[in-house]
Design an enzyme around this catalytic site. Structure first.
Site, short mmCIF file in Angstrom:
data_model
loop_
_atom_site.label_atom_id
_atom_site.label_comp_id
_atom_site.label_asym_id
_atom_site.label_seq_id
_atom_site.Cartn_x
_atom_site.Cartn_y
_atom_site.Cartn_z
N GLU A 27 0.81 -1.22 0.00
CA GLU A 27 0.00 0.00 0.00
C GLU A 27 0.84 1.27 0.00
O GLU A 27 0.31 2.37 -0.19
CB GLU A 27 -0.94 -0.01 1.21
CG GLU A 27 -2.04 -1.06 1.07
CD GLU A 27 -2.94 -1.15 2.29
OE1 GLU A 27 -2.52 -0.69 3.37
OE2 GLU A 27 -4.05 -1.70 2.17
N GLU A 34 7.32 -21.65 7.93
CA GLU A 34 7.50 -20.78 9.10
C GLU A 34 8.52 -21.33 10.08
O GLU A 34 8.99 -20.61 10.96
CB GLU A 34 6.17 -20.54 9.81
CG GLU A 34 5.65 -21.71 10.62
CD GLU A 34 4.49 -21.29 11.52
OE1 GLU A 34 4.59 -21.58 12.72
OE2 GLU A 34 3.52 -20.68 11.04
#
Length: 311
Positions: free
Chosen positions: A94, A125
């Site tokens: 963004e 992960e």
């Protein structure tokens, strides 16, 4: 031969985490009405801003470190797995349309790569090595900042990213939702927003995810304010890439200058549609090329360019 993980030890570790705590008072939540559950969830969410507020001095110190390095050309890199990784990628994505930053300046890396944005990538992960490899692909420098994001504060990918980045001389920030986390300990700046047990046991996309989103909003937004990407509370570096943003660009120039529509159109035409430059031509009474030079000399800070135009 690959050794089997010790799930007993891992389970015991998870049971020590606030974010994984079981809340027996909510064990009949599925028997409540939809409105009752919604009220419960809303009440839980209302506690998150207070948890963030408790960390504001640490957040501010981290932002000052980020801004100092980005002003020298450094990058802001988010690293995480699962929900935490997705939130980092979201915040990074963004920045270009909001602040007209180059996409390489704010980067989100997620365990498992782009596929992990929509699909779980098994085992990603759990790998410190994968985090190091992902960061090596970016060729970190001492002017970069790496933010490891993990609700538990123990995710190997996030901890490994921070540890590796620190060895490369980059500034490191560890954002977690548990106190005394390995992630915070590994980082130069540890930010622990303790939001408490989740409505659904261990579902850290809820309060923990909300807390992480709030902090990431602060890290990027306030850094951009410090870098001169705004004029007051106006997004003067917005990139007008569609009709809505072109209309917003004109509104921003109007709010900053009070100029007529005709004068705004002339200013934008003279500055190739650059909002910040257009404002400077109107308020500073200079032409397009002069506005560009003044902004370059002031490293993009419109207030400083305006002061220079008055000299």
């Amino acid at each position: 031969m690959t050794s089997m993980p010790n799930y007993g030890d891992l389970r015991a570790e998870l049971e020590t985490l606030t974010t994984e705590a079981f809340r027996p008072e909510l064990s009949d939540i599925d028997r409540l009405s939809t409105l009752e559950i919604a009220r419960l969830m809303n009440g839980e969410d209302m506690t998150v801003p207070a948890a963030v507020a408790a960390q504001l001095p640490l957040i501010a110190a981290a932002i000052d470190g980020i801004a100092e390095r980005m002003a020298r050309g450094g990058r802001l890199v988010y690293a995480g797995a699962g929900t935490a990784g997705r939130l980092g990628v979201l915040d990074a994505s963004e920045c270009p349309p909001t602040f007209n930053t180059d996409p390489s300046r704010v980067v989100g890396v997620i365990a498992g790569g782009p596929t992990a944005m929509v699909t779980s990538v098994e085992g990603a992960e759990d790998s410190r090595e994968l985090a190091a490899a992902d960061l090596d692909a970016l060729a970190l420098t001492a002017d970069d900042t790496v933010v490891g994001v993990s609700a538990s504060g123990r995710t190997p990918y996030a901890v490994g990213a921070v540890e590796h980045a620190r060895k490369q001389g980059a500034l490191t920030i560890g954002l977690s939702c548990n106190a005394h986390s390995a992630l915070a300990s590994a980082a130069d700046h540890g930010i622990e927003v303790v939001v408490g047990p989740e409505l659904l046991t261990g579902s850290t996309r809820l309060k923990s995810g909300t807390a992480q989103k709030l902090v990431l909003n602060m890290l990027s937004t306030i850094t951009m304010i410090r870098l001169g990407k705004t004029y007051g509370n106006l997004m003067v570096d917005v990139r007008a890439s569609n009709e809505k943003l072109r209309a917003r660009s004109r509104r921003i120039v109007a709010l900053a200058t009070g100029a007529s529509d005709e004068e705004i159109e002339r200013a934008l035409a003279a500055t190739d549609g650059e909002v910040k430059n257009a404002i400077l031509t109107i308020l500073g009474g200079v032409d397009g090329p002069t506005a560009a030079r003044l902004l370059e000399d002031s490293e993009g800070h419109l207030r400083a360019a305006l002061a220079a135009s008055a000299d």
